[in-house]
Design an enzyme around this catalytic site. Structure first.
Site, PDB file in Angstrom:
ATOM      1  N   TRP A  61      50.829  39.865  50.241  1.00 59.13           N
ATOM      2  CA  TRP A  61      49.442  39.411  50.201  1.00 59.13           C
ATOM      3  C   TRP A  61      49.292  38.393  49.074  1.00 59.13           C
ATOM      4  O   TRP A  61      50.003  37.361  49.142  1.00 59.13           O
ATOM      5  CB  TRP A  61      48.445  40.574  50.233  1.00 59.13           C
ATOM      6  CG  TRP A  61      48.416  41.590  49.131  1.00 59.13           C
ATOM      7  CD1 TRP A  61      47.486  41.696  48.140  1.00 59.13           C
ATOM      8  CD2 TRP A  61      49.317  42.700  48.942  1.00 59.13           C
ATOM      9  NE1 TRP A  61      47.759  42.791  47.352  1.00 59.13           N
ATOM     10  CE2 TRP A  61      48.860  43.415  47.809  1.00 59.13           C
ATOM     11  CE3 TRP A  61      50.463  43.155  49.594  1.00 59.13           C
ATOM     12  CZ2 TRP A  61      49.510  44.553  47.332  1.00 59.13           C
ATOM     13  CZ3 TRP A  61      51.113  44.286  49.118  1.00 59.13           C
ATOM     14  CH2 TRP A  61      50.636  44.969  48.002  1.00 59.13           C
ATOM     15  N   ASP A  62      48.485  38.603  48.067  1.00 62.62           N
ATOM     16  CA  ASP A  62      48.219  37.557  47.065  1.00 62.62           C
ATOM     17  C   ASP A  62      49.503  36.831  46.649  1.00 62.62           C
ATOM     18  O   ASP A  62      50.461  37.467  46.217  1.00 62.62           O
ATOM     19  CB  ASP A  62      47.593  38.155  45.812  1.00 62.62           C
ATOM     20  CG  ASP A  62      46.229  38.742  46.059  1.00 62.62           C
ATOM     21  OD1 ASP A  62      45.841  38.881  47.234  1.00 62.62           O
ATOM     22  OD2 ASP A  62      45.534  39.063  45.082  1.00 62.62           O
ATOM     23  N   ALA A 132      47.919  40.569  40.881  1.00 68.24           N
ATOM     24  CA  ALA A 132      47.984  39.111  40.720  1.00 68.24           C
ATOM     25  C   ALA A 132      47.568  38.677  39.307  1.00 68.24           C
ATOM     26  O   ALA A 132      47.023  39.480  38.561  1.00 68.24           O
ATOM     27  CB  ALA A 132      47.028  38.462  41.738  1.00 68.24           C
ATOM     28  N   ARG A 211      41.181  41.462  35.816  1.00 63.54           N
ATOM     29  CA  ARG A 211      42.489  41.187  36.424  1.00 63.54           C
ATOM     30  C   ARG A 211      42.673  39.723  36.824  1.00 63.54           C
ATOM     31  O   ARG A 211      41.795  38.907  36.663  1.00 63.54           O
ATOM     32  CB  ARG A 211      42.670  42.091  37.650  1.00 63.54           C
ATOM     33  CG  ARG A 211      41.639  41.897  38.773  1.00 63.54           C
ATOM     34  CD  ARG A 211      42.032  42.793  39.968  1.00 63.54           C
ATOM     35  NE  ARG A 211      41.129  42.679  41.103  1.00 63.54           N
ATOM     36  CZ  ARG A 211      40.088  43.486  41.330  1.00 63.54           C
ATOM     37  NH1 ARG A 211      39.786  44.437  40.476  1.00 63.54           N
ATOM     38  NH2 ARG A 211      39.341  43.312  42.400  1.00 63.54           N
ATOM     39  N   ASP A 212      43.839  39.449  37.356  1.00 65.02           N
ATOM     40  CA  ASP A 212      44.201  38.166  37.977  1.00 65.02           C
ATOM     41  C   ASP A 212      44.266  37.002  36.982  1.00 65.02           C
ATOM     42  O   ASP A 212      43.649  35.944  37.221  1.00 65.02           O
ATOM     43  CB  ASP A 212      43.228  37.826  39.134  1.00 65.02           C
ATOM     44  CG  ASP A 212      43.175  38.877  40.225  1.00 65.02           C
ATOM     45  OD1 ASP A 212      44.022  39.783  40.215  1.00 65.02           O
ATOM     46  OD2 ASP A 212      42.272  38.787  41.085  1.00 65.02           O
ATOM     47  N   GLU A 277      37.198  37.032  42.495  1.00 67.31           N
ATOM     48  CA  GLU A 277      38.624  37.317  42.340  1.00 67.31           C
ATOM     49  C   GLU A 277      39.469  36.052  42.201  1.00 67.31           C
ATOM     50  O   GLU A 277      39.123  34.984  42.694  1.00 67.31           O
ATOM     51  CB  GLU A 277      39.116  38.106  43.560  1.00 67.31           C
ATOM     52  CG  GLU A 277      38.304  39.365  43.809  1.00 67.31           C
ATOM     53  CD  GLU A 277      38.994  40.310  44.763  1.00 67.31           C
ATOM     54  OE1 GLU A 277      39.573  41.287  44.275  1.00 67.31           O
ATOM     55  OE2 GLU A 277      38.954  40.081  45.976  1.00 67.31           O
TER      56      GLU A 277
HETATM   57  C1  FRU Z   1      42.760  40.068  45.842  1.00 65.26           C
HETATM   58  C2  FRU Z   1      43.072  41.268  44.981  1.00 65.26           C
HETATM   59  C3  FRU Z   1      43.326  40.832  43.565  1.00 65.26           C
HETATM   60  C4  FRU Z   1      44.214  41.915  43.034  1.00 65.26           C
HETATM   61  C5  FRU Z   1      45.005  42.329  44.266  1.00 65.26           C
HETATM   62  C6  FRU Z   1      45.258  43.813  44.374  1.00 65.26           C
HETATM   63  O1  FRU Z   1      43.279  40.135  47.121  1.00 65.26           O
HETATM   64  O2  FRU Z   1      42.042  42.216  45.033  1.00 65.26           O
HETATM   65  O3  FRU Z   1      42.130  40.663  42.839  1.00 65.26           O
HETATM   66  O4  FRU Z   1      45.019  41.431  42.005  1.00 65.26           O
HETATM   67  O5  FRU Z   1      44.269  41.914  45.389  1.00 65.26           O
HETATM   68  O6  FRU Z   1      46.060  44.128  45.473  1.00 65.26           O
END
Ligand code: FRU
Length: 427
Positions: A61-62, A132, A211-212, A277
């Site tokens: 994913w991310d 992420a 986060r991120d 996000e």
């Molecule tokens: C976005 C998210 C990010 C996080 C990750 C967790 O898709 O929610 O903010 O780092 O996915 O899986």
């Protein structure tokens, strides 16, 4: 976005953020968010089912590319490198967050990605698992630095901003290896004044955010920052103030990546949206374009916006960000497949943007056999791979999706758009 599976307790109040002396955050207001509208210019084409899996054993994913300090895509001995959150492909989408592991992939052409393996030694990386993320290649030293979220186990999901520094890349004719190991350090934790802590967050079914981290060097000053997703502490709760997402920022105060200071958020979406996000910035012709992803389910009551890429423009890093396209929406999925992709990332491609994302999920009628999750989650078929990238044109405060490119395409150059697969818009 991450939904809470258990309630989180309300915490105590906090000091007023404005006393700290940084410029005030720009607000994304309810009036602005009421202008959010899916148009031809902001709606991605429907994806057909021919998308290839990036990895045979993992869902991804991310995803983010290795970038140089100035934000351009790094090319190391002819290779581009991307980093993805991954989990084995036997989980339903909602179960993946607690299992996330960062893996890397490499390619000569920015499209045909080969699996490189896990980025971190699991014992050395901070947190129970990692979310992420961004990655910076220092061309002078050859160092690879990976910014990530150190997360504690579900259901708590306590988040801290972290960075692994000082690894190296070894390339050969057909492979890329990350060698030498990383030194892991914490960039910041939620302080309870500028950024809401887990304890202060209130339960509205959405997990709090800290986060991120996204590496950003301001071209005007050369100063180094990490943007991130946070929430603003609310001193006097009132209607909708549980929806308090912000785009946070920390500044590197030393010469390296080991001393950081939290600053006032760049944008606050109080009473508008709980999750902004993966925030990131593209500087184009002197304008600062700030992008963030958000979900339909994280908008405050009375507001509707699709899962999408949202954007803002200002004339400096700490400027007065205004939403693009009136309401802020830059890319959404088509109405007929509202969750087809997520986690868009806008990267510079000449004067345009290459917007990447991952293939998220389709809703089906049949229940998959996995316990412990709500029925609607068990009906989701996860894509778990990179989606077709989009070419987006920006013109001041307006944007337009002009082309769909290849799946998982991270474009380093203007000419690359010529190699798009030419699929036209169809909604
Ligand atoms: C976005 C998210 C990010 C996080 C990750 C967790 O898709 O929610 O903010 O780092 O996915 O899986």
């Amino acid at each position: 976005g991450v939904a809470a599976t258990t309630g989180l307790a309300a915490g105590s109040g906090s000091a007023a953020a404005d006393s700290v002396g940084y410029p005030d955050a720009a607000d994304w207001t309810r009036e602005q968010a009421e202008q959010i509208e899916r148009t031809d210019d902001t709606t991605a084409p429907l994806i057909d089912d021919s998308v290839e899996q990036l990895s045979e054993e993992q869902y991804v994913w991310d995803t983010w590319p290795l970038r140089n300090r100035d934000g351009s895509l790094a090319k190391v001995n002819g290779y581009q490198i991307i980093f993805s959150l991954t989990a084995t492909d036997d989980v339903v989408p909602g179960a993946r967050h607690n299992l996330a592991s960062i893996r890397y992939f490499y390619s000569h052409n920015g499209h045909d990605w080969q699996q490189g393996g896990e980025v971190f030694d699991a014992d050395a990386a901070l947190g129970h698992h990692q979310w992420a993320g961004s990655a910076m290649y220092d061309e002078e030293t050859g160092d690879v630095n990976v910014f990530y979220t150190a997360v504690s186990a579900a259901p708590e999901y306590r988040q801290r901003l972290a960075v692994g520094t000082g690894a190296s890349l070894e390339t050969s004719g057909n492979s890329v290896e990350i060698t030498g190991g990383f030194d892991h350090g914490i960039i910041a934790e939620a302080d309870g004044e500028l950024y809401q802590t887990l304890e202060q967050s209130r339960d509205q079914g959405i997990i709090y955010a800290f986060r991120d981290p996204w590496f950003f060097e301001d071209p005007e000053t050369g100063d180094v920052y990490a943007l991130f997703e946070g929430n603003t502490p609310i001193e006097n709760p009132s209607e909708y103030t549980d929806w308090n997402g912000n785009v946070g920022i920390a500044k590197a105060t030393g010469d390296g990546l080991d001393e950081w200071e939290l600053q006032e958020p760049l944008v606050e979406a109080i009473t508008v949206n709980q999750q902004l996000e993966r925030p990131h910035i593209v500087v184009n012709d002197g304008s600062y374009y700030l992008f963030t992803i958000s979900h339909k389910f994280t908008f405050a009551p009375g507001l509707t916006g699709p899962d999408g890429l949202y954007g803002f423009i200002a004339d400096s890093l700490d400027g007065d960000y205004e939403p693009l396209n009136e309401g802020g929406l830059v890319v959404s999925n088509p109405e007929s497949a509202p969750f087809q992709t997520y986690s868009w990332l806008a990267l510079p491609m000449g004067d345009d943007l290459a917007v990447t994302s991952f293939y998220n999920f389709r809703e089906t009628d049949s229940l998959q056999d996995v316990g412990g999750l709500p029925a609607d989650e068990q009906k989701r078929l996860f894509g778990g791979t990179l989606a077709p990238s989009l070419q987006v044109r920006i013109d001041g405060t307006e944007t337009e999706i002009v082309r769909e490119m290849k799946d998982g395409y991270f474009s380093p150059a203007i000419g690359a758009q010529q190699r798009g697969n030419g699929r036209s818009k169809q909604h």
